[in-house]
Design an enzyme around this catalytic site. Structure first.
Site, PDB file in Angstrom:
ATOM      1  N   LEU A  71       0.806  -1.232   0.000  1.00  0.00           N
ATOM      2  CA  LEU A  71       0.000   0.000   0.000  1.00  0.00           C
ATOM      3  C   LEU A  71       0.840   1.284   0.000  1.00  0.00           C
ATOM      4  CD1 LEU A  71      -2.838  -1.006   2.508  1.00  0.00           C
ATOM      5  CD2 LEU A  71      -3.026  -0.803   0.031  1.00  0.00           C
ATOM      6  N   CYS A 130      -6.582  -6.433   0.663  1.00  0.00           N
ATOM      7  CA  CYS A 130      -5.152  -6.439   0.348  1.00  0.00           C
ATOM      8  C   CYS A 130      -4.471  -7.517   1.170  1.00  0.00           C
ATOM      9  CB  CYS A 130      -4.516  -5.089   0.667  1.00  0.00           C
ATOM     10  SG  CYS A 130      -2.722  -5.140   0.530  1.00  0.00           S
ATOM     11  N   THR A 193      -5.975 -10.244  -5.473  1.00  0.00           N
ATOM     12  CA  THR A 193      -4.947 -11.252  -5.753  1.00  0.00           C
ATOM     13  C   THR A 193      -5.089 -12.487  -4.856  1.00  0.00           C
ATOM     14  OG1 THR A 193      -3.535 -10.023  -4.243  1.00  0.00           O
ATOM     15  CG2 THR A 193      -3.247  -9.594  -6.585  1.00  0.00           C
ATOM     16  N   GLY A 244      -6.694 -11.430 -14.464  1.00  0.00           N
ATOM     17  CA  GLY A 244      -5.932 -11.980 -15.592  1.00  0.00           C
ATOM     18  C   GLY A 244      -6.516 -11.739 -16.962  1.00  0.00           C
TER      19      GLY A 244
HETATM   20  C1  DHB Z   1      -1.699  -4.044  -2.514  1.00  0.00           C
HETATM   21  C2  DHB Z   1      -1.939  -5.279  -3.030  1.00  0.00           C
HETATM   22  C3  DHB Z   1      -3.231  -5.655  -3.312  1.00  0.00           C
HETATM   23  O1  DHB Z   1      -3.548  -6.864  -3.845  1.00  0.00           O
HETATM   24  C4  DHB Z   1      -4.251  -4.773  -3.072  1.00  0.00           C
HETATM   25  O2  DHB Z   1      -5.500  -5.113  -3.308  1.00  0.00           O
HETATM   26  C5  DHB Z   1      -4.002  -3.538  -2.564  1.00  0.00           C
HETATM   27  C6  DHB Z   1      -2.723  -3.174  -2.288  1.00  0.00           C
HETATM   28  C7  DHB Z   1      -0.357  -3.625  -2.144  1.00  0.00           C
HETATM   29  O3  DHB Z   1       0.459  -4.474  -1.771  1.00  0.00           O
HETATM   30  O4  DHB Z   1      -0.103  -2.407  -2.165  1.00  0.00           O
END
Ligand code: DHB
Length: 305
Positions: A71, A130, A193, A244
């Protein structure tokens, strides 16, 4: 042919770009035709500025990418000063992605953005998924009661689009989607992810500093289609599919599974104009297959039995 709506908000076409893969727009403005996209979802914005995780924080995999950015972002106050002016010049739908670790944080960030008098953004994508930091809201995104509570708290703050972004790293994504719907979300986006890990066999170190991270790219497309279809069977609000996508046929697969719109993520790194190319191919598909409106295909998968 490609026009889609969420509530009364019009998307000229259903192809958006996913959070974290297009920065805040200006980073790619020299090489991409941003105004032709259906919309941009910004990199996540948090209350305070964040440096993110130490490197390495990106690693390539077969048909995909692992990331653990953590983030990294400039924080909401600088975002308002430095990024909103450029975003306002764009002629496409702007959706601001918000991340946080407490109800308060999400609410304060949204309140600050709601107070802006000069911003054209049409909505928010709320990152409750995240995988890389506690502050990414993962604890909200794995529990349906937390998801519903956060959604309803944010619903009170805005009349703009409220989209909850869901994680596949849960027992039942459709339960979480239902909770978002019950809390008053206008739409859900899925999937974020998938938790993954890689190891360098010579150094024996994990390929990411944080050991594990989030896997994205074509490698996760079938997982994403299954999750979108599970959500489709459970909720009636629109679904924005992510996972994807690299071609118009991928977009059509997701729409047949139940999606309304899509976000292109990892493939922007190989071609930041892929979203625009995909639109041309979608029009071609519609003409060749006598599809009047792409949205007519939503959920029209035909089961074998
Ligand atoms: C990040 C990764 C993610 O999959 C997401 O949804 C938000 C932030 C990250 O690592 O910044």
């Amino acid at each position: 042919m490609l026009v889609s709506y969420i509530n009364n908000i019009k998307f000229e076409n259903p192809v958006l770009v996913a959070s974290g893969t297009y920065g805040y727009g200006h980073e790619v403005s020299d090489i991409a035709n941003i105004d032709s996209l259906g919309g941009i979802v910004t990199k996540s914005v948090t209350l305070e500025p964040r440096e993110g995780n130490p490197p390495p924080r990106i690693a390539e995999t077969s048909s995909g990418m692992l990331n653990s950015i953590g983030l990294a972002n400039l924080g909401v106050d600088s975002f308002c000063k430095e990024k909103i002016p450029f975003l306002n010049e764009l002629n496409t739908n702007i959706i601001i992605n918000i991340a946080g670790s407490t109800f308060d944080e999400y609410e304060i960030v949204m309140s600050k953005l709601e107070k802006l008098e000069n911003s054209n953004h049409i909505g928010y994508e709320i990152n409750i998924s995240c995988p890389n930091v506690k502050e990414g809201g993962m604890e909200f995104g794995v529990l349906s009661d937390m998801t519903e509570k956060l959604t309803s708290k944010l619903r009170i703050l805005t009349d703009k689009l409220l989209i909850m972004k869901l994680s596949p790293n849960v027992t039942s994504i459709s339960e979480i989607a239902k909770a978002a719907e019950n809390g008053g979300a206008d739409a859900v986006s899925a999937i974020n992810t998938v938790v993954g890990m890689g190891i360098d066999i010579y150094t024996r170190k994990p390929k990411l500093y944080t050991t594990m991270g989030g896997l994205s790219g074509p490698a996760i497309k079938p997982i994403a289609i299954a999750n979108v279809h599970k959500i489709y069977k459970e909720v009636s609000i629109p679904i924005i599919a992510i996972g994807g996508i690299s071609s118009a046929s991928d977009v059509i697969e997701f729409i047949l599974a139940g999606a309304d719109l899509v976000e292109i993520g990892t493939l922007n790194y190989t071609n930041p104009n892929i979203g625009v190319q995909i639109q041309h191919d979608l029009i071609k598909f519609c003409k060749e297959n006598k599809v009047d409106k792409l949205s007519d295909l939503k959920g029209k998968v035909k089961y074998h039995v």
